[in-house]
Design an enzyme around this catalytic site. Structure first.
Site, PDB file in Angstrom:
ATOM      1  N   GLU A 383       0.808  -1.229   0.000  1.00  0.00           N
ATOM      2  CA  GLU A 383       0.000   0.000   0.000  1.00  0.00           C
ATOM      3  C   GLU A 383       0.834   1.269   0.000  1.00  0.00           C
ATOM      4  OE1 GLU A 383      -2.840  -3.152   1.348  1.00  0.00           O
ATOM      5  OE2 GLU A 383      -0.734  -2.654   1.773  1.00  0.00           O
ATOM      6  N   HIS A 452     -10.651  -4.746  10.259  1.00  0.00           N
ATOM      7  CA  HIS A 452     -11.233  -4.630   8.924  1.00  0.00           C
ATOM      8  C   HIS A 452     -12.525  -3.830   8.912  1.00  0.00           C
ATOM      9  CE1 HIS A 452      -8.367  -7.691   7.754  1.00  0.00           C
ATOM     10  NE2 HIS A 452      -8.816  -7.704   6.517  1.00  0.00           N
TER      11      HIS A 452
END
Length: 644
Positions: A383, A452
């Site tokens: 990322e 998450h």
């Protein structure tokens, strides 16, 4: 002028510039800090002279020598260090951020190693634009311990980017010697692990650096692949202005002083002592004149209004237009927007993990890679690297849309977002814009647990230079995403996972909705109800079961907030309820509440204290029952409406 003397003069220019800067800091004439590269003149001069004019460089915080070698105006460099408007970046960047677009110098990063991702982005843009030029990521030995450097080496190799990794091994990462901190005495050997050809040079020998860089660049262009170059050098000064070098021995320093790149080159030229003194005197005079010119204007700094103008690039807002309305889901509305963006804009790309055949983690991008095979680009799991790459590419005119698989993982990309995308325009004083869009799903309701299901949008609220969008329905989701790509500034686009299957009206390609504008979903006189994202859905359900007369404002954009729409409503109702899916501390609700109470008219109009309904201050649990109990519910909002 003889070429050898030009090279000699260029290295002297760098040396004398740095020595002058050292003296100015020592005397208190200059403010802040600086990192000098005295002793590394052959490294930056050899590199820059071996490159083509339109090859891009991204230096480290030890950047002055690269500016000198690349041809930046010395007076503008001194002015930058004095903090005046005549500086390369108008006094905003300072010693560590000397961007100079005119000389293809992107400017340095003060965060060790993170500029490598920006250089990867420049290389990506050059490749997309079919340029024959390259980008050079410059970093020190200390940076080779950073994960982003390794992420970028892998990414550049996988994508065959025209990127040169240029490692100035000066044997110290600040005070830590490389033999204590690096697991190999041959940094260049690490390139083999990324299927990359490595080159090595004596960084204190101009001819060797120049020759090796020429060979490395030729290899890159003939093989269409990145390379790694390690140059062995030494800084003959401290890490920064306050460094006394207590961690180095005098024997070591004397040994390297014997390898001074300027005296070595001087010997090769075989000039007389008189001629050497003559050249040195000429360069010293040039440096002194540049300094005096800068000193004369040192107090002429930007005004506050001028400074503000560099935070965000100007953008003409679109109007609200609803055309070709049709029923669809929130998920499909975003897919429609992406399809139209990739069809209409040849500079647009969709970049992220599993966005191709898999269709993205929540199937938002399903089918797009088959239709836009050149523009939908899957990445390794990295990322920080691909978000930093996107920021660099955006600065060269590309329009990347980055997908982060889960909003929680935006923490991994936070350096690229906060330190680069948000500040590129500002630190360069408008030389670069960053039209980057970052999309990511957020929020609870899926049973994915604490790592998450976070709603981290508030984490970016107090970062100047960003715009943040959190749409709640298919129409605004599509229209705002398309507007985000048109915006010359970085836009964070947060999609709530619980909204993907919701159904509503969506517009066609001609529809539009401006960033920074709120929606007034219902009108009433009793209460101003403010929400965004999934909380808007919660509020709509509550209002369908409540008899209160309510102005329901869906913010849609949480940065900048549409305070005018809020003010008009608050002056009418005098009562405010804010509903959000995040905890209270540092939240959108807390920020909006402060805006309301900080405005004398709105504060005077309030009949009751502002009520903010937030999630509990817990991480999201896995249990369905507990997960639902964390966030505001329809029942919670109904009770608040009835009792307020």
């Amino acid at each position: 002028m003889d070429n050898g003397i030009e090279i000699y003069s260029l290295m002297l220019r760098s040396r004398f510039f740095e020595e002058k800067v050292r003296d100015l800091f020592a005397s208190g004439e200059m403010y802040g800090t600086t990192h000098l590269n005295i002793g590394q003149e052959a490294s930056h001069t050899g590199l820059c002279l071996a490159l083509e004019k339109e090859d891009w460089i991204v230096p480290t915080h030890r950047c002055h020598g690269f500016n000198v070698a690349r041809g930046s105006d010395l007076s503008a460099m001194f002015s930058e260090l004095f903090g005046s408007r005549y500086g390369l970046c108008k006094g905003i960047g300072g010693s560590m951020h000397m961007s100079d677009r005119a000389t293809y110098n992107f400017g340095s990063s003060a965060v060790v190693g993170s500029g490598v991702a920006l250089a990867a982005g420049l290389a990506f843009a050059l490749h997309r634009q079919k340029s024959r030029n390259i980008a050079v990521a410059i970093f020190g030995d200390g940076a080779t311990s950073r994960g982003v450097v390794h992420e970028c080496m892998n990414l550049a190799s996988v994508w065959s980017l025209p990127l040169m990794f240029y490692c100035e091994n000066n044997h110290y990462g600040m005070s830590a010697s490389s033999d204590r901190m690096i697991s190999t005495n041959d940094i260049a050997s690490r390139a083999a692990g990324y299927s990359m050809k490595a080159f090595k040079a004596d960084g204190n020998d101009f001819d060797d650096v120049y020759s090796v860089v020429k060979k490395a660049r030729a290899w890159m262009t003939s093989h269409s692949e990145p390379v790694f170059v390690e140059v062995n050098t030494y800084r003959m000064c401290g890490h920064s202005k306050s460094d006394k070098c207590v961690y180095r021995s005098s024997e070591e320093e004397n040994e390297w002083r014997e390898k001074d790149p300027i005296t070595r080159y001087e010997a090769k030229l075989a000039l007389s002592k008189t001629r050497c003194r003559q050249i040195r005197a000429q360069v010293i005079e040039e440096v002194e004149k540049a300094c005096e010119k800068a000193r004369a204007g040192r107090d002429n700094t930007l005004t506050s209004d001028e400074l503000e103008s560099y935070v965000l690039a100007p953008h003409r807002l679109c109007g609200i237009r609803k055309s070709g309305l049709h029923s669809t889901t929130y998920r499909l509305a975003i897919r429609e927007a992406l399809d139209e963006i990739l069809t209409e804009d040849d500079r647009a790309t969709l970049i992220g993990e599993d966005v191709g055949l898999y269709g993205g983690c929540f199937a938002v991008t399903a089918g797009l890679s088959e239709k836009h095979s050149e523009s939908v680009i899957e990445t390794p799991v990295s990322e920080e690297a691909f978000t930093g790459l996107a920021a660099g590419a955006a600065a060269l005119g590309e329009h990347p849309v980055v997908e982060i698989m889960y909003g929680d993982f935006s923490t991994l990309a936070s350096d690229a977002i906060i330190n680069h995308a948000a500040k590129l325009r500002y630190m360069s004083a408008g030389q670069f814009n960053c039209p980057l869009v970052l999309r990511t799903p957020m929020g609870s309701g899926t049973g994915h647990g604490s790592q998450h299901t976070q709603s981290l949008e508030a984490m970016f609220l107090n970062v100047p230079g960003l715009k943040i969008v959190c749409p709640s329905d298919p129409f605004t989701a599509k229209a705002l995403l398309k507007e985000a790509v048109r915006d010359p500034n970085p836009v964070l686009f947060f999609e709530h996972k619980a909204l993907y299957d919701t159904i509503g009206e969506c517009g066609d390609a001609l529809s539009s909705f401006p960033i920074g504008k709120a929606q007034l979903l219902s009108e009433g006189s009793d209460i101003t109800l403010i929400s965004y994202s999934r909380a808007t859905l919660t509020c709509r359900k509550a209002l369908s079961q409540s008899g209160r007369s309510v102005d329901h404002i869906d913010l849609a954009t949480i940065k900048p907030v549409d305070i005018q729409t809020i003010k008009e409503s608050v002056l009418k109702t005098g009562r405010v309820i804010i509903v959000q899916d995040t905890p209270l501390a540092g939240s959108v609700g807390a920020s909006v509440s402060a805006m309301i109470t900080g405005d004398s008219e709105m504060f005077a109009a309030l009949k009751k204290e502002i009520l903010i309904i937030s999630s509990k201050d817990y991480p999201i649990p896995f249990s369905r029952t507990l997960e639902r109990a964390i966030s505001p519910t329809t029942e919670t909002v109904i009770r608040a409406l009835e009792s307020f």
